[in-house]
Design a protein around this motif. Sequence first.
Motif, PDB file in Angstrom:
ATOM      1  N   PHE A 136       0.845  -1.201   0.000  1.00  0.00           N
ATOM      2  CA  PHE A 136       0.000   0.000   0.000  1.00  0.00           C
ATOM      3  C   PHE A 136       0.878   1.248   0.000  1.00  0.00           C
ATOM      4  O   PHE A 136       0.656   2.187  -0.780  1.00  0.00           O
ATOM      5  CB  PHE A 136      -0.936   0.020   1.218  1.00  0.00           C
ATOM      6  CG  PHE A 136      -1.845   1.219   1.211  1.00  0.00           C
ATOM      7  CD1 PHE A 136      -3.071   1.178   0.565  1.00  0.00           C
ATOM      8  CD2 PHE A 136      -1.453   2.415   1.806  1.00  0.00           C
ATOM      9  CE1 PHE A 136      -3.891   2.300   0.516  1.00  0.00           C
ATOM     10  CE2 PHE A 136      -2.271   3.544   1.757  1.00  0.00           C
ATOM     11  CZ  PHE A 136      -3.489   3.479   1.109  1.00  0.00           C
ATOM     12  N   PHE A 145      -2.468   8.276  -5.302  1.00  0.00           N
ATOM     13  CA  PHE A 145      -3.497   7.897  -6.284  1.00  0.00           C
ATOM     14  C   PHE A 145      -3.925   9.082  -7.148  1.00  0.00           C
ATOM     15  O   PHE A 145      -5.095   9.263  -7.423  1.00  0.00           O
ATOM     16  CB  PHE A 145      -4.712   7.267  -5.576  1.00  0.00           C
ATOM     17  CG  PHE A 145      -4.340   6.120  -4.688  1.00  0.00           C
ATOM     18  CD1 PHE A 145      -4.124   4.871  -5.234  1.00  0.00           C
ATOM     19  CD2 PHE A 145      -4.152   6.286  -3.320  1.00  0.00           C
ATOM     20  CE1 PHE A 145      -3.758   3.795  -4.438  1.00  0.00           C
ATOM     21  CE2 PHE A 145      -3.779   5.229  -2.511  1.00  0.00           C
ATOM     22  CZ  PHE A 145      -3.577   3.985  -3.074  1.00  0.00           C
ATOM     23  N   ALA A 164      -7.674   2.230 -13.134  1.00  0.00           N
ATOM     24  CA  ALA A 164      -8.749   1.541 -12.411  1.00  0.00           C
ATOM     25  C   ALA A 164      -8.165   0.355 -11.639  1.00  0.00           C
ATOM     26  O   ALA A 164      -8.535   0.104 -10.492  1.00  0.00           O
ATOM     27  CB  ALA A 164      -9.823   1.079 -13.386  1.00  0.00           C
ATOM     28  N   ARG A 165      -7.203  -0.344 -12.271  1.00  0.00           N
ATOM     29  CA  ARG A 165      -6.579  -1.490 -11.602  1.00  0.00           C
ATOM     30  C   ARG A 165      -5.854  -1.053 -10.321  1.00  0.00           C
ATOM     31  O   ARG A 165      -5.883  -1.767  -9.317  1.00  0.00           O
ATOM     32  CB  ARG A 165      -5.591  -2.162 -12.580  1.00  0.00           C
ATOM     33  CG  ARG A 165      -4.915  -3.403 -12.048  1.00  0.00           C
ATOM     34  CD  ARG A 165      -5.911  -4.526 -11.796  1.00  0.00           C
ATOM     35  NE  ARG A 165      -5.280  -5.714 -11.254  1.00  0.00           N
ATOM     36  CZ  ARG A 165      -5.907  -6.586 -10.470  1.00  0.00           C
ATOM     37  NH1 ARG A 165      -7.185  -6.422 -10.150  1.00  0.00           N
ATOM     38  NH2 ARG A 165      -5.276  -7.649 -10.027  1.00  0.00           N
ATOM     39  N   TYR A 197      -6.648   1.310  -8.256  1.00  0.00           N
ATOM     40  CA  TYR A 197      -7.638   1.458  -7.180  1.00  0.00           C
ATOM     41  C   TYR A 197      -8.177   0.105  -6.740  1.00  0.00           C
ATOM     42  O   TYR A 197      -8.419  -0.122  -5.550  1.00  0.00           O
ATOM     43  CB  TYR A 197      -8.790   2.356  -7.630  1.00  0.00           C
ATOM     44  CG  TYR A 197      -8.406   3.810  -7.802  1.00  0.00           C
ATOM     45  CD1 TYR A 197      -8.177   4.624  -6.694  1.00  0.00           C
ATOM     46  CD2 TYR A 197      -8.290   4.381  -9.064  1.00  0.00           C
ATOM     47  CE1 TYR A 197      -7.846   5.961  -6.846  1.00  0.00           C
ATOM     48  CE2 TYR A 197      -7.958   5.718  -9.227  1.00  0.00           C
ATOM     49  CZ  TYR A 197      -7.732   6.505  -8.120  1.00  0.00           C
ATOM     50  OH  TYR A 197      -7.397   7.820  -8.273  1.00  0.00           O
ATOM     51  N   GLU A 198      -8.359  -0.821  -7.694  1.00  0.00           N
ATOM     52  CA  GLU A 198      -8.823  -2.167  -7.318  1.00  0.00           C
ATOM     53  C   GLU A 198      -7.810  -2.849  -6.398  1.00  0.00           C
ATOM     54  O   GLU A 198      -8.187  -3.533  -5.447  1.00  0.00           O
ATOM     55  CB  GLU A 198      -8.990  -3.038  -8.566  1.00  0.00           C
ATOM     56  CG  GLU A 198     -10.295  -2.867  -9.265  1.00  0.00           C
ATOM     57  CD  GLU A 198     -10.366  -3.734 -10.516  1.00  0.00           C
ATOM     58  OE1 GLU A 198     -11.433  -3.745 -11.124  1.00  0.00           O
ATOM     59  OE2 GLU A 198      -9.356  -4.377 -10.886  1.00  0.00           O
ATOM     60  N   ALA A 229      -8.062  -1.434  -2.996  1.00  0.00           N
ATOM     61  CA  ALA A 229      -9.220  -2.011  -2.304  1.00  0.00           C
ATOM     62  C   ALA A 229      -8.855  -3.367  -1.698  1.00  0.00           C
ATOM     63  O   ALA A 229      -9.151  -3.653  -0.535  1.00  0.00           O
ATOM     64  CB  ALA A 229     -10.395  -2.155  -3.276  1.00  0.00           C
ATOM     65  N   VAL A 252      -6.582  -3.088   1.314  1.00  0.00           N
ATOM     66  CA  VAL A 252      -7.334  -2.701   2.517  1.00  0.00           C
ATOM     67  C   VAL A 252      -8.031  -3.937   3.077  1.00  0.00           C
ATOM     68  O   VAL A 252      -8.017  -4.178   4.294  1.00  0.00           O
ATOM     69  CB  VAL A 252      -8.342  -1.583   2.190  1.00  0.00           C
ATOM     70  CG1 VAL A 252      -9.266  -1.312   3.377  1.00  0.00           C
ATOM     71  CG2 VAL A 252      -7.594  -0.304   1.785  1.00  0.00           C
ATOM     72  N   ARG A 253      -8.624  -4.751   2.196  1.00  0.00           N
ATOM     73  CA  ARG A 253      -9.279  -5.985   2.665  1.00  0.00           C
ATOM     74  C   ARG A 253      -8.274  -6.914   3.341  1.00  0.00           C
ATOM     75  O   ARG A 253      -8.618  -7.651   4.260  1.00  0.00           O
ATOM     76  CB  ARG A 253      -9.916  -6.729   1.483  1.00  0.00           C
ATOM     77  CG  ARG A 253     -11.053  -5.983   0.868  1.00  0.00           C
ATOM     78  CD  ARG A 253     -12.262  -6.875   0.586  1.00  0.00           C
ATOM     79  NE  ARG A 253     -13.406  -6.004   0.331  1.00  0.00           N
ATOM     80  CZ  ARG A 253     -13.600  -5.343  -0.812  1.00  0.00           C
ATOM     81  NH1 ARG A 253     -12.765  -5.502  -1.819  1.00  0.00           N
ATOM     82  NH2 ARG A 253     -14.632  -4.551  -0.936  1.00  0.00           N
ATOM     83  N   VAL A 290      -5.339   2.292   6.057  1.00  0.00           N
ATOM     84  CA  VAL A 290      -5.169   3.462   5.185  1.00  0.00           C
ATOM     85  C   VAL A 290      -4.793   4.715   5.970  1.00  0.00           C
ATOM     86  O   VAL A 290      -3.845   5.423   5.624  1.00  0.00           O
ATOM     87  CB  VAL A 290      -6.487   3.756   4.417  1.00  0.00           C
ATOM     88  CG1 VAL A 290      -6.373   5.048   3.631  1.00  0.00           C
ATOM     89  CG2 VAL A 290      -6.822   2.602   3.494  1.00  0.00           C
ATOM     90  N   ALA A 291      -5.559   5.005   7.014  1.00  0.00           N
ATOM     91  CA  ALA A 291      -5.375   6.286   7.704  1.00  0.00           C
ATOM     92  C   ALA A 291      -4.009   6.342   8.384  1.00  0.00           C
ATOM     93  O   ALA A 291      -3.293   7.343   8.302  1.00  0.00           O
ATOM     94  CB  ALA A 291      -6.492   6.497   8.726  1.00  0.00           C
ATOM     95  N   ARG A 292      -3.644   5.244   9.055  1.00  0.00           N
ATOM     96  CA  ARG A 292      -2.367   5.233   9.774  1.00  0.00           C
ATOM     97  C   ARG A 292      -1.204   5.344   8.795  1.00  0.00           C
ATOM     98  O   ARG A 292      -0.275   6.143   8.988  1.00  0.00           O
ATOM     99  CB  ARG A 292      -2.249   3.946  10.603  1.00  0.00           C
ATOM    100  CG  ARG A 292      -1.028   3.885  11.511  1.00  0.00           C
ATOM    101  CD  ARG A 292      -1.023   2.619  12.361  1.00  0.00           C
ATOM    102  NE  ARG A 292      -0.969   1.395  11.568  1.00  0.00           N
ATOM    103  CZ  ARG A 292       0.137   0.925  10.986  1.00  0.00           C
ATOM    104  NH1 ARG A 292       1.287   1.563  11.121  1.00  0.00           N
ATOM    105  NH2 ARG A 292       0.101  -0.186  10.281  1.00  0.00           N
ATOM    106  N   SER A 351      -1.234   6.473   5.654  1.00  0.00           N
ATOM    107  CA  SER A 351      -1.236   7.750   4.940  1.00  0.00           C
ATOM    108  C   SER A 351      -0.727   8.865   5.833  1.00  0.00           C
ATOM    109  O   SER A 351       0.022   9.739   5.386  1.00  0.00           O
ATOM    110  CB  SER A 351      -2.652   8.067   4.446  1.00  0.00           C
ATOM    111  OG  SER A 351      -3.101   7.066   3.565  1.00  0.00           O
TER     112      SER A 351
END
Lengths: 330, 330
Positions: free
Chosen positions: B156, B166, B173-174, B176-177, B180, B183-184, B189-191, B193
Motif C-alpha cells: 500500500f 493515487f 482503475a486497476r 484502485y482495485e 481495495a 485494505v481488505r 489506510v489512515a495510519r 497515509s
Amino acid sequence: MNAPFDEIASAFRKYESFCVMSHHRPDGDAYGSQLAVALCLRELGKEVVVWNEDGLLPKFAFLPHSELIHAPAEESERRSFDCLVAVDCSTFLRLGRPLRKLGEVKRTLNLDHHHTNERYGNVVHIADAPATGELLYELFAATDLPFTRAMAECLFVAISTDTGSFQYRGTSARTYEIAADLVRRGADVARLSQACYDTQPLRRTQLLREVLNDLQLSAGDRVATSAVSLAQAAALGLQPGDTEDIINHLRAIDTVQVAAFFEEMRVVSSGQPAVRTSLRSKSEAYDVSAICAQFGGGGHRLAAGARIGGTLAEVRERVTAAIHAALGAA
Amino acid sequence: MNAPFDEIASAFRKYESFCVMSHHRPDGDAYGSQLAVALCLRELGKEVVVWNEDGLLPKFAFLPHSELIHAPAEESERRSFDCLVAVDCSTFLRLGRPLRKLGEVKRTLNLDHHHTNERYGNVVHIADAPATGELLYELFAATDLPFTRAMAECLFVAISTDTGSFQYRGTSARTYEIAADLVRRGADVARLSQACYDTQPLRRTQLLREVLNDLQLSAGDRVATSAVSLAQAAALGLQPGDTEDIINHLRAIDTVQVAAFFEEMRVVSSGQPAVRTSLRSKSEAYDVSAICAQFGGGGHRLAAGARIGGTLAEVRERVTAAIHAALGAA
C-alpha cells in the motif's frame, strides 16, 4: 431509516423542476455532489437550477458543467420548484442565503453523509460513507438512473477531496472500488487531481509563506499556531476558500499534537473585532471541540472551530492558553 | 519478454539465501517493495538480507519490519547469496555502494516498473504499472506465494507514494482495485497515509519556509525557482531525503509551467562546487529532460535532473536562462 434508492430515483423521475443546493463555503464534495445530481436530472430532461451561497468558487471551475452553479440574484423573486435536493448539508440552515429565494417546494430530498445530519426533508438518506459522492455513486450504480462520464468526474472529485485523496480514516475498500469504477466510466484521474491539488493561485503560495513565517511552537513543540490578519489578506488579495486546509501544514509537523489557525474577520455591524479560529488535533486524547466550546464554537474531537470576539493577538493568546491547559490536563 | 510470475515464484521457493536490494535515495516504492519481497521470503522460511545504500531513512521507520533494512557495514566482507532480488531499480549500478559487499549470486531477479530499465539479471519482469508495488501485488495475488497483512501494508505504501496518493497519470482503475484488496487484506489506510504524508519533521516545515521565502518567479510567472544552500541545510539539520518533493510546491502555482529547485552539494574530492538541480514541467510542450541534457543530466519530459558544476548562484542563473530559452522557443 434511510429512504431506499428506488424512492430517490422515483422522485428524480416523477417531478419536473428541481433546485439542487448544498452548504455555503462549499468544498469538492458539495460542488461535485450538486453537479452530479444536476447532470443526472438534465439527462432525464428535467428543469434544474443549481444554487450555492458562494456561487462558483474559481478553484472549482474545472468541474464539468460548473457554469450551472450560481448564487441566486439578490434582487430576484422567490422561486418555486417541485423538488429541492439538498446534498452534503447537515442542517437546513447551512444551505444559506439562497433559502431566501426559495419559494414553495413539494418535496425535499436530503442526501448526506454527516452523521450529525438533522434529517430535515421528506426523503432522507444519510450514508455511512466518507463522502456524499460515495452515496450518490451507490444511488446511480444501483438504479437505472443515467450515469454519464461527466457525472463520474464530479463524483471522483467529491470522493477524492473529502477523503484527502484517499487517505483519511473512513476511506474503505469500497471507496477504492468506487474510484476504480469511476475511472472505468471515464474519470481522468491525473487531470482532475492536478486541478484539485496541484493548481494553486500564487496568492495561496504566498499565504503559506506568511503562515510559515508566523509559525509559533509552544508546549515542547506540541502546539503550533499561526495567524493571518485582514491587512495581510488584503495585501495578498485572498479570496473565500483560500485559507482552507492551510492548517494542515501546522498539523503535519511530527511533534505537534494540536494546531491552531487564526484568521482576522471583517468587522461587522456590531463594530467588534472577531477572529475565525480553526483547531486540529492529532489524538483522541485532545478534544479540540471541547476547547472550541469554551469560546462558543464546536465541531469534532479532531477538527473544530469558533468565531471569537477580540483582536487577533488577544484571541490567539486566549485560545493558546486554553490549548495548553487541555494538554496539561490530558 | 517478461518472466512469468510462476518463474519468479519458483525462484523464491527454490533458493535458500536471498539479498533484496533497491536504488539509493530510496522512496516508498523502493522500501515498500523491498520489505514486501523480504517478508514473503521469510514466510517461506528463507534466509533474507535487505540492503540499501542509505540504510533505513527515519521517515520510513513506520513500515512493518523496517528494522530489516540496513546498509552493509563498510568493514564487512563480501557476502554471497543464492539469489539477488533487485526491485524498483532501473540500472544495476543504481543499487549503489552495497554492490561492493555483494559476492557471488547464482541468480538475479530484476523486478521493476521503469520502462527505461536496462533488463539486467536472469529473471526480468518490467511491468507497465505506476509502481513496482503494483507488480508485486499481481505476483503475490496470482501465485500461491504467502501474502500477509504486513506485506499488504508495505505494498500500500509503495503504490500510494509512487502515485502521489493515487493522483498521477498512470494511476489506473486497476490501481484502485489493488488498493481495495490491500485494505481488505488489512492495510490501515489512515495510519499509513498519516505516516507518509502528514508527519513531517519540523526541519522540513522550516525548509519549506526558506524555499518559499527564496521563491523567484520569472517569464511572466511561468518559471518558478528556489534554492537551498549548504549553510541553510546545515542550520536546519537537513537529512537525506528532506528536499524530496519540495519542488512540488513551486510546480503547484497555477501560472507556473516549469519549476526548478537548486540544492548546493557538498564539495567532493574534485574541490569544485556543484549543485543538484531538479526540474519539473507541467506541459509536454516543455521538455525538461532536454534542458537537463544540456548540463549532462537527464530524466523524463516532465521531471528531470542534473548535477551541475558551479556555485549555487551561477548554476541557478545558467539553468534559468536555459529554461527561458526553451519557453521562448516553444
